[in-house]
Design an enzyme around this catalytic site. Structure first.
Site, PDB file in Angstrom:
ATOM      1  N   SER A  16       1.191  -1.082   0.363  1.00  0.00           N
ATOM      2  CA  SER A  16      -0.568   0.025  -0.777  1.00  0.00           C
ATOM      3  C   SER A  16       0.921   1.292   0.163  1.00  0.00           C
ATOM      4  CB  SER A  16      -1.021  -0.265   1.218  1.00  0.00           C
ATOM      5  OG  SER A  16      -1.720  -0.770   0.918  1.00  0.00           O
ATOM      6  N   HIS A  50      -5.274   3.812   7.900  1.00  0.00           N
ATOM      7  CA  HIS A  50      -4.882   3.756   5.549  1.00  0.00           C
ATOM      8  C   HIS A  50      -4.887   4.936   5.314  1.00  0.00           C
ATOM      9  CE1 HIS A  50      -3.091   0.154   3.646  1.00  0.00           C
ATOM     10  NE2 HIS A  50      -3.498  -0.771   5.090  1.00  0.00           N
ATOM     11  N   ARG A  54      -3.273   8.734   4.346  1.00  0.00           N
ATOM     12  CA  ARG A  54      -3.810   9.964   3.141  1.00  0.00           C
ATOM     13  C   ARG A  54      -3.822  11.690   4.139  1.00  0.00           C
ATOM     14  NH1 ARG A  54      -5.983   5.608   2.363  1.00  0.00           N
ATOM     15  NH2 ARG A  54      -8.408   6.536   2.628  1.00  0.00           N
TER      16      ARG A  54
END
Length: 169
Positions: A16, A50, A54
């Site tokens: 990822s 996750h 970002r």
């Protein structure tokens, strides 16, 4: 047609992160296509982790199965991940391997008709321990066959090993 880069590897191999860096290098506003269905609190925490990785550059789209219903034309899209996406087909088919595979392949065919740069994260389940239970063995087969299907049509394929990307195709 989509330009496809497949990023594969084992759990916690760095897939990822590698895919995210690739997308950020290709676009100022990449799209993160999340395919997860939240099954329990532990998984919800993984999703939050996750999301925290970002920043504001990212456009987030959540879609459990019907990827093709979204217009990604002209975009850089990071799909994370095939494994979670397939889990939704497998679960919804009541664990019927052939039915789940055909449904996933049909949706994939529609999805990749769009003119986009697509970075796809997936897991290499077949490199680990042989599953003890029948349903888990069926899912490992489903994952392996779908990975082969995607890799065959991909423009590039990377295998992540201990955080190190190895270009396969």
């Amino acid at each position: 047609m989509a330009k496809i880069t497949l990023v594969t590897g084992g759990a916690r191999s760095g897939k990822s992160s590698f895919a995210q860096q690739m997308a950020e290098a290709k676009s100022e506003r990449p799209v993160y296509l999340a395919t997860a269905r939240i099954w329990d609190e532990d998984f919800a925490q993984r999703v939050k982790r996750h999301q925290a990785d970002r920043d504001e550059r990212w456009v987030n789209v959540e879609e459990e199965k019907q990827l093709s219903k979204h217009d990604f034309s002209g975009k850089v899209v990071l799909m994370d991940c095939v494994t979670l996406w397939l889990t939704n087909f497998f679960h919804d088919s009541e664990y019927k391997l052939d039915e789940a595979l055909e449904a996933a392949k049909a949706e994939w065919k529609l999805f990749i008709q769009q003119d986009m740069e697509l970075i796809v994260v997936t897991n290499e389940l077949g490199m680990g321990v042989h599953p003890e239970h029948e349903v888990a063995r069926k899912f490992a087969d489903l994952q392996g066959w779908m990975n082969q299907h995607i890799a065959k049509g991909a423009d590039a394929v990377y295998l992540l090993v201990s955080g190190i990307p190895v270009k396969i195709k």
